[in-house]
Every structure is written in structure tokens, then in C-alpha cells.
Scaffold this active site. Structure first.
Site, PDB file in Angstrom:
ATOM      1  N   HIS A   1       0.811  -1.227   0.000  1.00 45.57           N
ATOM      2  CA  HIS A   1       0.000   0.000   0.000  1.00 45.57           C
ATOM      3  C   HIS A   1       0.841   1.273   0.000  1.00 45.57           C
ATOM      4  O   HIS A   1       0.495   2.260   0.659  1.00 45.57           O
ATOM      5  CB  HIS A   1      -0.970   0.008   1.186  1.00 45.57           C
ATOM      6  CG  HIS A   1      -1.618  -1.314   1.419  1.00 45.57           C
ATOM      7  ND1 HIS A   1      -2.477  -1.882   0.518  1.00 45.57           N
ATOM      8  CD2 HIS A   1      -1.501  -2.197   2.445  1.00 45.57           C
ATOM      9  CE1 HIS A   1      -2.871  -3.059   0.976  1.00 45.57           C
ATOM     10  NE2 HIS A   1      -2.294  -3.277   2.133  1.00 45.57           N
ATOM     11  N   CYS A   2       1.938   1.256  -0.728  1.00 48.79           N
ATOM     12  CA  CYS A   2       2.850   2.417  -0.817  1.00 48.79           C
ATOM     13  C   CYS A   2       3.348   2.858   0.549  1.00 48.79           C
ATOM     14  O   CYS A   2       3.629   4.037   0.761  1.00 48.79           O
ATOM     15  CB  CYS A   2       2.179   3.589  -1.539  1.00 48.79           C
ATOM     16  SG  CYS A   2       1.655   3.196  -3.206  1.00 48.79           S
TER      17      CYS A   2
END
Length: 140
Positions: A94-95
């Protein structure tokens, strides 16, 4: 006249409608609805021994996003199963690799569920049914 290209008219119109919706519904009503759904999801996920939940220690501080993983099961495979059942979740880092390093999930990632003003309790219940189906091994 001094700007290059075409303005993002659909984006501007979408932003205007979004602002109109938030003003009409009320920020506290939207937030309250999202918190109730996430609290329900959190409570039900915590009741499943096969699931590891990553949530705020104080449920009142939880946003409308909740991450979990199923130890020994691939997050991407689980996300694919949800997608096959018309449920959109995100899987992976998720970055946020530093958050995953802190949580000890850098190698596995997590499955992330988010809710909005447009989700319902029935959708949360359906998500939970599909999750239990996946946990039982009834996958494609």
C-alpha cells in the site's frame, strides 16, 4: 489563455459534486457512518482466530481503512478471490513499506479494506461471508 492544454473539466465537476455531497450529508454524519462500519468489521475480524488485524488500539481513533492478513495465506491470492466475488480490496504494501516494516508485514503485506459513506452494513456482512468461505478453502 496562458495555460497549456485543456482543463480537467470532468475532475472539476466531480470535485464540485463531492463537495456538494459532503455539505449536504454533513461531515460528522459521514464520519459516524464510516466509523460504525469499520467498528463492525474490526470486531468481526478480531473474532476470527485465523486472521491478524492491524487496527488502532483505541477504536475511536480508527480511520475508515482497516488492514489484516491471514498467516500462511498469500494476500494477493486472497484479494484475487475477493475480486472474483465482486468485492474490491487492496493487497500488498500500500505504498507504505516503512509502516509494514514496523508492523512486521514487509514480506507479506496486508489486505486492506476501506469503507465510505456509500457502503452498507449488508456489504460488510457479505465481505465477512466471503472471507469465511476463503478461510475454509472454498476458493476458485
Amino acid at each position: 489563455r496562458l495555460e497549456a492544454g485543456t482543463q480537467n473539466i470532468p475532475g472539476i465537476a466531480g470535485l464540485a459534486e463531492g463537495l456538494h455531497f459532503v455539505r449536504s450529508a454533513g461531515l460528522s454524519a459521514i464520519s459516524g457512518h464510516e466509523r460504525r462500519l469499520i467498528a463492525l468489521l474490526r470486531r468481526e475480524l478480531l473474532a476470527l482466530p485465523e486472521v491478524r488485524v492491524f487496527s488502532a488500539a483505541n477504536p475511536a481513533c480508527q480511520s475508515s481503512v482497516l488492514s489484516f492478513l491471514i498467516p500462511g495465506r498469500d494476500c494477493e491470492q486472497a484479494a484475487g478471490y475477493f475480486a472474483s466475488r465482486q468485492i474490491a480490496v487492496r493487497a500488498g504494501l500500500h505504498c507504505a513499506p516503512l509502516a509494514h516494516a514496523t508492523a512486521g508485514t514487509l514480506e507479506t503485506g496486508t489486505i486492506r479494506v476501506s469503507v465510505s459513506a456509500f457502503n452498507t452494513e449488508e456489504e460488510i456482512q457479505r465481505f465477512l461471508l466471503v472471507l469465511k468461505e476463503f478461510l475454509r478453502g472454498n476458493t476458485w
